[in-house]
Design a protein around this motif. Structure first.
Motif, PDB file in Angstrom:
ATOM      1  N   ALA A 239      38.463   7.946   0.732  1.00 56.48           N
ATOM      2  CA  ALA A 239      37.431   8.910   1.127  1.00 56.48           C
ATOM      3  C   ALA A 239      37.992  10.334   1.153  1.00 56.48           C
TER       4      ALA A 239
ATOM      5  N   GLY B 137      35.905  11.995  -1.460  1.00 58.76           N
ATOM      6  CA  GLY B 137      34.747  12.437  -0.703  1.00 58.76           C
ATOM      7  C   GLY B 137      33.978  11.261  -0.122  1.00 58.76           C
ATOM      8  N   ILE B 138      32.940  11.602   0.641  1.00 58.87           N
ATOM      9  CA  ILE B 138      32.178  10.560   1.326  1.00 58.87           C
ATOM     10  C   ILE B 138      30.714  10.482   0.878  1.00 58.87           C
ATOM     11  N   ARG B 139      30.367  11.238  -0.142  1.00 55.63           N
ATOM     12  CA  ARG B 139      28.979  11.184  -0.613  1.00 55.63           C
ATOM     13  C   ARG B 139      28.622   9.770  -1.093  1.00 55.63           C
ATOM     14  N   PHE B 140      29.546   9.130  -1.783  1.00 52.14           N
ATOM     15  CA  PHE B 140      29.428   7.723  -2.179  1.00 52.14           C
ATOM     16  C   PHE B 140      30.528   6.980  -1.431  1.00 52.14           C
TER      17      PHE B 140
ATOM     18  N   TYR C 148      33.127   5.276  -1.663  1.00 52.69           N
ATOM     19  CA  TYR C 148      34.196   4.785  -2.540  1.00 52.69           C
ATOM     20  C   TYR C 148      35.221   3.946  -1.766  1.00 52.69           C
TER      21      TYR C 148
END
Length: 125
Positions: free
Chosen positions: A26, A30-33, A35
């Protein structure tokens, strides 16, 4: 008593690994998806598939490994892998209808349960 200790040790290590892998991914992507969670779930599927197959074929190995790795470590690292392993085992047994019911039912009922729990959480002052 030994099996419970091995499950606890594996669980502690699995929990730490889940947090470390998830937060590391993350932090980089990032944290949009989600992952991190996706990577945790997929790697857990690889590890449970390998360990259950390997340990199942090696009767000479101490059964304690089954408690430490697939039950303890993977159980804490990701329950998604257990869901996938059970679905695969059911498919391999030729029970395609049961496997489909289990897979779809787990997803739909799990999603409904998360929604229901969320609604309850919002209702509590």
């Amino acid at each position: 008593m030994q099996k419970y200790l091995l499950i606890a040790i594996g669980g502690a290590l699995g929990s730490i690994a889940r947090y470390w892998v998830g937060s590391s991914i993350a932090g980089r992507m990032g944290i949009r998806f989600p992952y991190g969670t996706l990577i945790v779930n997929i790697t857990a599927c690889v590890v449970i598939g390998f360990s259950m197959t390997y340990l199942g074929r090696r009767a000479e190995l101490n059964p304690a490994w089954r408690f430490l790795v697939p039950v303890g470590f993977i159980g804490a690292y990701s329950t998604f892998s257990t869901y996938e392993w059970e679905t695969l085992s059911t498919l391999r047994a030729g029970a395609f209808g049961i496997a489909a019911l289990y897979a779809v039912g787990s997803f739909v009922l799990g999603l409904a349960a998360v929604w229901g729990g969320s609604v309850l959480g919002e209702m509590v002052p």
